[in-house]
Design a protein around this motif. Structure first.
Motif, PDB file in Angstrom:
ATOM      1  N   ARG A 168       1.144   3.953  -3.153  1.00  0.00           N
ATOM      2  CA  ARG A 168       0.731   5.329  -2.891  1.00  0.00           C
ATOM      3  C   ARG A 168       1.853   6.309  -3.267  1.00  0.00           C
ATOM      4  N   ASP A 181       0.024   7.127  -6.302  1.00  0.00           N
ATOM      5  CA  ASP A 181      -1.142   7.578  -5.551  1.00  0.00           C
ATOM      6  C   ASP A 181      -2.358   6.703  -5.853  1.00  0.00           C
ATOM      7  N   THR A 221      -4.213   2.628  -4.742  1.00  0.00           N
ATOM      8  CA  THR A 221      -4.194   1.463  -3.863  1.00  0.00           C
ATOM      9  C   THR A 221      -4.177   0.201  -4.716  1.00  0.00           C
ATOM     10  N   HIS A 226       0.831  -1.202   0.000  1.00  0.00           N
ATOM     11  CA  HIS A 226       0.000   0.000   0.000  1.00  0.00           C
ATOM     12  C   HIS A 226       0.870   1.259   0.000  1.00  0.00           C
TER      13      HIS A 226
END
Length: 331
Positions: A266, A270, A272, A262
């Motif tokens: 990110r 940006d 998931t 995750h």
């Protein structure tokens, strides 16, 4: 003859403000100007009158450092006309925090009442939303600003990935060049498909990008970080999109913990893991719909959506169209 005769020209009012994005204004202007050129070549009167307007009028500086000369906002409204609001940086958009911004928003609200169409390009959607015009309506903006539009205006039904969206007389379009796609769709509405094709050919544009085509692909995301975890996970997911997958499997495929996967996704893009999976499945579904002979049920199964209901729901949420409508446009 590609351009049909119109009984009277349509007035296009394009609203700009200091810091506007240059192509947000000049792109649509050139589409309508090219339609006028096509009409003149056919010996017909121009179908459009184009007006650039701004609060106070005069020279308005764009974010590119190039100024354009605008007329003041018309006092008598714009009945029967088309209003297009250009986009700009968030700090430059007319807002309720200063007198000039409030004046622009009041004018947009009044103008929208009698306007035949009320449109925005890119972050111009924030202006329409601040004027209260997009409440309970579907709308789109640049993919980078969709989350902010949803957060700041929770009553707007923000579409994540469409090129442009129509809800009644309100038309919103995605980032920058999508304003030309929107303008072409308005030309098609006014003058017919042959006219829009003629304008697209003159401008060396694709006409095949009506609202519903994707703004941003996972392929571009993977290419932007070819050595990163996004590219690695994308490569692992592609042959498995039809399977039931969860984040634990994705993390194991990348030899990472779920938390680290995750965090790195990110940081890189940006996004998931679940969002990346949904985006890849949507892109595969679109590709399959563009092929002849593949049923909607087969598309749902092969793309990992499972059922036609899930596929329809995903298309409406992300692209603002049904799978069948997408197939009619792009197959």
């Amino acid at each position: 003859m590609n351009i049909c005769h119109m009984p009277s020209p349509v007035d296009i009012w394009l609203l700009v403000f200091p810091g506007f994005v240059l192509l947000d204004a000049t792109g649509p202007i050139q589409v309508f100007a090219s339609a006028n050129d096509e009409a003149r070549d056919a010996g017909l009167p121009p179908p459009y009158r184009i007006h650039l307007i701004a609060q106070g009028g005069g020279a308005v500086m764009s974010s590119a450092g190039v100024a354009m000369i605008a007329a003041p906002l018309p006092r008598g409204g714009i009945p029967g006309s088309t209003l297009i609001v250009s986009g700009g940086g968030g700090a430059d958009l007319p807002s309720t925090t200063d007198a000039a911004g409030c004046a622009v928003l009041r004018w947009v609200t009044r103008a929208s009442i009698l306007a035949a169409r009320c449109c925005s390009v890119c972050t111009g959607a924030f202006v329409l939303a601040r004027a209260g015009l997009l409440d309970d309506r579907r709308a789109v903006t640049h993919w980078q600003d969709a989350a902010a539009l949803r957060s700041q205006h929770p009553l707007v039904r923000v579409q994540d990935d469409a090129i442009h969206v129509r809800d009644g007389k309100f038309h919103t379009s995605a980032g920058i060049s999508a304003g030309m796609d929107l303008a072409l769709s308005l030309v098609e509405e006014d003058l017919g498909r042959r006219a829009a094709l003629a304008v697209a050919r003159r401008m060396v544009l694709f006409l095949k990008r009506p609202g519903g085509q994707r703004q941003f692909s996972a392929e571009l995301l993977a290419q932007s970080a070819a050595e990163g975890v996004a590219a690695q996970l994308t490569a692992w997911l592609r042959p498995r999109l039809h399977q039931m997958l969860d984040v634990d499997q994705m993390a194991a495929a990348c030899a990472l913990s779920v938390r680290t996967l995750h965090r790195r996704l990110r940081a890189e893009a940006d996004i998931t893991p679940a969002q990346l999976l949904a985006q890849l499945r949507m892109e595969l579904a679109c590709q399959l719909l563009e092929r002849p002979g593949v049923t909607v049920k087969g598309v749902a199964r092969r793309s990992g959506h499972g059922s036609e209901y899930n596929l329809r729901r995903a298309f409406v949420l992300r692209l603002g169209v049904l799978p069948g409508d997408y197939r009619k446009r792009f197959s």
